[in-house]
Design an enzyme around this catalytic site. Structure first.
Site, PDB file in Angstrom:
ATOM      1  CE  LYS A 160      -3.194   3.027   0.890  1.00 55.60           C
ATOM      2  NZ  LYS A 160      -4.212   3.546  -0.118  1.00 55.60           N
ATOM      3  CE  LYS A 205      -1.698   8.457   6.712  1.00 53.67           C
ATOM      4  NZ  LYS A 205      -2.561   7.071   6.650  1.00 53.67           N
TER       5      LYS A 205
HETATM    6  P1  NAD Z   1     -10.903  10.408   7.860  1.00 52.77           P
HETATM    7  O1  NAD Z   1     -10.117  11.448   8.615  1.00 52.77           O
HETATM    8  O2  NAD Z   1     -11.800  10.951   6.828  1.00 52.77           O
HETATM    9  O3  NAD Z   1     -11.615   9.331   8.853  1.00 52.77           O
HETATM   10  C1  NAD Z   1     -11.120   9.066   9.867  1.00 52.77           C
HETATM   11  C2  NAD Z   1     -12.191   8.986  10.978  1.00 52.77           C
HETATM   12  O4  NAD Z   1     -11.640   8.570  12.284  1.00 52.77           O
HETATM   13  C3  NAD Z   1     -12.664  10.368  11.334  1.00 52.77           C
HETATM   14  O5  NAD Z   1     -13.980  10.278  11.313  1.00 52.77           O
HETATM   15  C4  NAD Z   1     -12.369  10.715  12.661  1.00 52.77           C
HETATM   16  O6  NAD Z   1     -13.160  11.465  13.398  1.00 52.77           O
HETATM   17  C5  NAD Z   1     -12.293   9.296  13.295  1.00 52.77           C
HETATM   18  N1  NAD Z   1     -11.287   9.158  14.508  1.00 52.77           N
HETATM   19  C6  NAD Z   1     -10.203  10.098  14.898  1.00 52.77           C
HETATM   20  N2  NAD Z   1      -9.704   9.615  16.063  1.00 52.77           N
HETATM   21  C7  NAD Z   1     -10.554   8.790  16.307  1.00 52.77           C
HETATM   22  C8  NAD Z   1     -10.717   7.996  17.709  1.00 52.77           C
HETATM   23  N3  NAD Z   1      -9.685   8.096  18.707  1.00 52.77           N
HETATM   24  N4  NAD Z   1     -11.519   7.069  17.891  1.00 52.77           N
HETATM   25  C9  NAD Z   1     -12.438   7.004  16.988  1.00 52.77           C
HETATM   26  N5  NAD Z   1     -12.490   7.455  15.787  1.00 52.77           N
HETATM   27  C10 NAD Z   1     -11.464   8.533  15.537  1.00 52.77           C
HETATM   28  O7  NAD Z   1      -9.788   9.745   7.015  1.00 52.77           O
HETATM   29  P2  NAD Z   1     -10.092   8.772   5.739  1.00 52.77           P
HETATM   30  O8  NAD Z   1      -9.792   9.314   4.510  1.00 52.77           O
HETATM   31  O9  NAD Z   1     -11.508   7.889   6.059  1.00 52.77           O
HETATM   32  O10 NAD Z   1      -8.935   7.572   6.051  1.00 52.77           O
HETATM   33  C11 NAD Z   1      -8.868   6.523   6.935  1.00 52.77           C
HETATM   34  C12 NAD Z   1      -7.725   5.696   6.902  1.00 52.77           C
HETATM   35  O11 NAD Z   1      -7.726   4.974   5.239  1.00 52.77           O
HETATM   36  C13 NAD Z   1      -6.525   6.440   6.782  1.00 52.77           C
HETATM   37  O12 NAD Z   1      -5.391   5.571   7.339  1.00 52.77           O
HETATM   38  C14 NAD Z   1      -6.186   6.720   5.349  1.00 52.77           C
HETATM   39  O13 NAD Z   1      -4.788   6.769   4.872  1.00 52.77           O
HETATM   40  C15 NAD Z   1      -6.476   5.294   4.524  1.00 52.77           C
HETATM   41  N6  NAD Z   1      -7.029   5.653   3.023  1.00 52.77           N
HETATM   42  C16 NAD Z   1      -7.849   6.581   2.794  1.00 52.77           C
HETATM   43  C17 NAD Z   1      -8.193   6.805   1.496  1.00 52.77           C
HETATM   44  C18 NAD Z   1      -9.081   7.883   0.802  1.00 52.77           C
HETATM   45  O14 NAD Z   1      -9.252   8.042  -0.218  1.00 52.77           O
HETATM   46  N7  NAD Z   1      -9.767   8.747   2.010  1.00 52.77           N
HETATM   47  C19 NAD Z   1      -8.070   5.641   0.716  1.00 52.77           C
HETATM   48  C20 NAD Z   1      -7.222   4.577   0.944  1.00 52.77           C
HETATM   49  C21 NAD Z   1      -6.936   4.616   2.467  1.00 52.77           C
END
Ligand code: NAD
Length: 298
Positions: A173, A242
């Site tokens: 990834k 990140k």
């Molecule tokens: P995001 O910031 O939209 O979602 C993360 C969620 O986690 C938020 O709603 C936040 O409020 C919550 N959160 C933070 N701290 C918390 C805690 N202590 N307890 C419970 N909830 C908590 O991020 P995302 O875009 O959904 O990405 C999530 C993961 O997936 C990341 O690691 C990212 O790198 C990965 N990712 C994202 C994408 C994308 O296109 N957005 C694609 C592939 C992978």
């Protein structure tokens, strides 16, 4: 479908993934620190609980989709967290993108507590999460993979069990996101330069789509974001940054110099510091545009 599911982190990715599990008929308990995310989850039929601990206590399979390795570590290891409260025999699946060492150490800890653990980062973006077309890169024990495979089939389309190492999916990834870092800046530079010479971005897209300059990121960044002047994430610049830092650390550990990759970390750091950190990563285009002094010449 008797297993009860827990989902912690109902953000851009976690919310649509959990909604697909609800649609498939699962009972899903959820928690997010953001109250709006909780409201949406409940509106979709999820059972929102007040703490991660309560979700963990209710669930047989606990999934996480959290922003950073630091937050993942806290949610798994703090006193009210997953490791302390998961029932023996539970399966933990982390969909977040973290550093490989964290996958390995959480797996070890889970094993010592009688829990299963899979590192299962995803690719395919928010659209992929909504349409259940994600690519899922899974590392971990075969039995755990088999137990999780029904979930993977519901939230994703291209599912890879890459080996028993819990961090092998993460390594792949991070290689993927290293390329995303290159492509995103390449798309920004190409379009700003083209436009500055008077070439319309639509024309450029049409021609390059049939040339070697074509890429999935060009398609995504241009059609979904730049063309619509919409920079709501998606995948934020901060999350890309990140992942590039994680890729750089991974390369340093094995002694491979990332000649451009290292510069990308500085570049996206700069883009984030100029106010685009919480925009979609395609805002690299806006950032470059703001630096470009020329006006169209054609
Ligand atoms: P995001 O910031 O939209 O979602 C993360 C969620 O986690 C938020 O709603 C936040 O409020 C919550 N959160 C933070 N701290 C918390 C805690 N202590 N307890 C419970 N909830 C908590 O991020 P995302 O875009 O959904 O990405 C999530 C993961 O997936 C990341 O690691 C990212 O790198 C990965 N990712 C994202 C994408 C994308 O296109 N957005 C694609 C592939 C992978």
């Amino acid at each position: 479908m008797t297993e009860k599911l827990g989902f912690i982190g109902l953000g851009n990715m976690g919310l649509p993934m959990s909604v697909n599990l609800l649609k498939a008929g699962y009972k899903v308990y959820g928690f997010d620190t953001n109250s709006q995310a909780m409201e949406q989850f409940k509106k979709e039929g999820g059972v929102g609980l007040a703490t991660a601990k309560e979700v963990v206590e209710q669930s047989d399979i606990i999934m996480t989709s959290l922003p950073t390795p630091q937050i993942v570590e806290q949610v798994y290891r703090s006193e009210p967290g997953i490791m302390h409260h998961a029932k023996i025999g539970s399966l933990l699946i982390d969909f977040s993108t973290v550093n490989p060492e964290l996958n390995d150490s959480l797996h070890k800890e889970a094993q010592s507590l009688g829990l299963g653990y899979l590192g299962a980062p995803v690719s395919g973006g928010v659209i992929g999460a909504i349409n259940a077309t994600l690519t899922i890169m899974v590392g971990g024990e075969k039995d755990d993979y088999q137990r999780g495979s029904e979930i993977f089939r519901i939230v994703g389309q291209n599912i890879y069990h890459l080996g028993t190492s819990p961090s092998v999916g993460t390594r792949i990834k991070l290689l993927n996101n290293l390329m995303i870092g290159f492509y995103t800046e390449a798309v920004a530079e190409t379009i700003v330069l083209g436009e500055t010479m008077g070439i319309h971005a639509d024309t450029l897209y049409e021609v390059l789509s049939n040339s070697y300059g074509q890429s999935r990121i060009y398609e995504r960044n241009y059609l979904e974001y730049m063309k619509n002047e919409n920079y709501q994430p998606g995948f934020t610049t901060n999350l890309l940054l990140k992942d590039l830092k994680l890729a750089k650390n991974m390369a340093e550990e094995v002694g491979v110099p990332l000649r451009i990759g290292e510069k990308l970390v500085d570049l996206y750091e700069d883009i984030a510091q100029h106010g685009y950190g919480e925009n979609d990563m395609s805002a690299a285009y806006l950032s470059l545009n703001s630096l470009s002094k020329s006006t169209p010449t054609l």
